[in-house]
Design an enzyme around this catalytic site. Sequence first.
Site, mmCIF file in Angstrom:
data_model
loop_
_atom_site.group_PDB
_atom_site.id
_atom_site.type_symbol
_atom_site.label_atom_id
_atom_site.label_comp_id
_atom_site.label_asym_id
_atom_site.label_seq_id
_atom_site.Cartn_x
_atom_site.Cartn_y
_atom_site.Cartn_z
ATOM 1 N N GLN A 73 13.862 -37.754 -23.033
ATOM 2 C CA GLN A 73 14.034 -38.347 -21.694
ATOM 3 C C GLN A 73 12.745 -38.310 -20.875
ATOM 4 O OE1 GLN A 73 17.778 -35.921 -20.869
ATOM 5 N NE2 GLN A 73 18.192 -37.807 -19.759
ATOM 6 N N HIS B 157 25.766 -33.182 -25.012
ATOM 7 C CA HIS B 157 25.157 -34.390 -24.434
ATOM 8 C C HIS B 157 23.645 -34.403 -24.713
ATOM 9 C CE1 HIS B 157 24.701 -37.360 -20.930
ATOM 10 N NE2 HIS B 157 23.464 -36.972 -21.157
ATOM 11 N N GLU B 158 22.998 -33.247 -24.516
ATOM 12 C CA GLU B 158 21.540 -33.188 -24.717
ATOM 13 C C GLU B 158 21.183 -33.311 -26.199
ATOM 14 O OE1 GLU B 158 19.999 -33.734 -22.116
ATOM 15 O OE2 GLU B 158 21.643 -33.167 -20.781
ATOM 16 N N CYS C 28 24.142 -39.333 -16.641
ATOM 17 C CA CYS C 28 22.923 -39.062 -17.398
ATOM 18 C C CYS C 28 21.728 -39.421 -16.524
ATOM 19 C CB CYS C 28 22.941 -39.920 -18.667
ATOM 20 S SG CYS C 28 21.479 -39.710 -19.685
ATOM 21 N N LEU C 29 20.728 -38.555 -16.508
ATOM 22 C CA LEU C 29 19.541 -38.827 -15.681
ATOM 23 C C LEU C 29 18.794 -40.075 -16.168
ATOM 24 C CD1 LEU C 29 18.118 -35.214 -15.153
ATOM 25 C CD2 LEU C 29 19.300 -36.626 -13.461
ATOM 26 N N HIS D 85 21.007 -36.800 -27.206
ATOM 27 C CA HIS D 85 19.711 -37.428 -26.877
ATOM 28 C C HIS D 85 18.714 -37.219 -28.016
ATOM 29 C CE1 HIS D 85 20.043 -38.981 -22.835
ATOM 30 N NE2 HIS D 85 20.539 -37.860 -22.362
ATOM 31 N N GLY E 296 21.238 -30.971 -17.379
ATOM 32 C CA GLY E 296 20.515 -30.840 -18.635
ATOM 33 C C GLY E 296 19.503 -31.948 -18.798
HETATM 34 ZN ZN ZN Z 1 21.606 -37.704 -20.655
#
Ligand code: ZN
Length: 148
Positions: free
Chosen positions: A51, A133-134, A91-92, A137, A46
């Site tokens: 991000q 999770h997204e 997480c990216l 963000h 995701g």
């Molecule tokens: Zn993340």
Amino acid sequence: MILSIKTDQNNPILRQKAKEVKEINAEIKQLALDMVKTLKANNGLGLAAPQVGQSLRLITVKPEPDKEALVLINPRIKKASRKKTIIEEGCLSLPNTFRPVERPEKITLEALDINNHPVKMKVKGLLARTIQHEIDHLDGLLIVDKKQ
Ligand code: ZN
């Protein structure tokens, strides 16, 4: 276009509440398309617009590993199960950081799709976790902020 992912956890864009998308115009559609490509290129589950440096309520998630990513605009969790699970997440934006995070196992979600159509989804398991999770963000929360 593949976008660059913000990986500095002190970057203000990762720490602020993102704005609602007011109109799904060509610019938003291009951003969504680029985010889908960026997610794929990074082999992620995701990705949220902050991000990639856009403080907007737009996320993309992979429903299953070999399926195309979904785009969800202005997503809202309407219901969450009382039952929670704790699973380690990555997480990216936080390379090499993994944290156990407790989240409801099932959620009911409302959003808009890329064609401005309302979407209502009931999801569970990994997809429910990824969406939560997204959405974190979009509220400026990272896994390192969740209580252990
Ligand atoms: Zn993340």
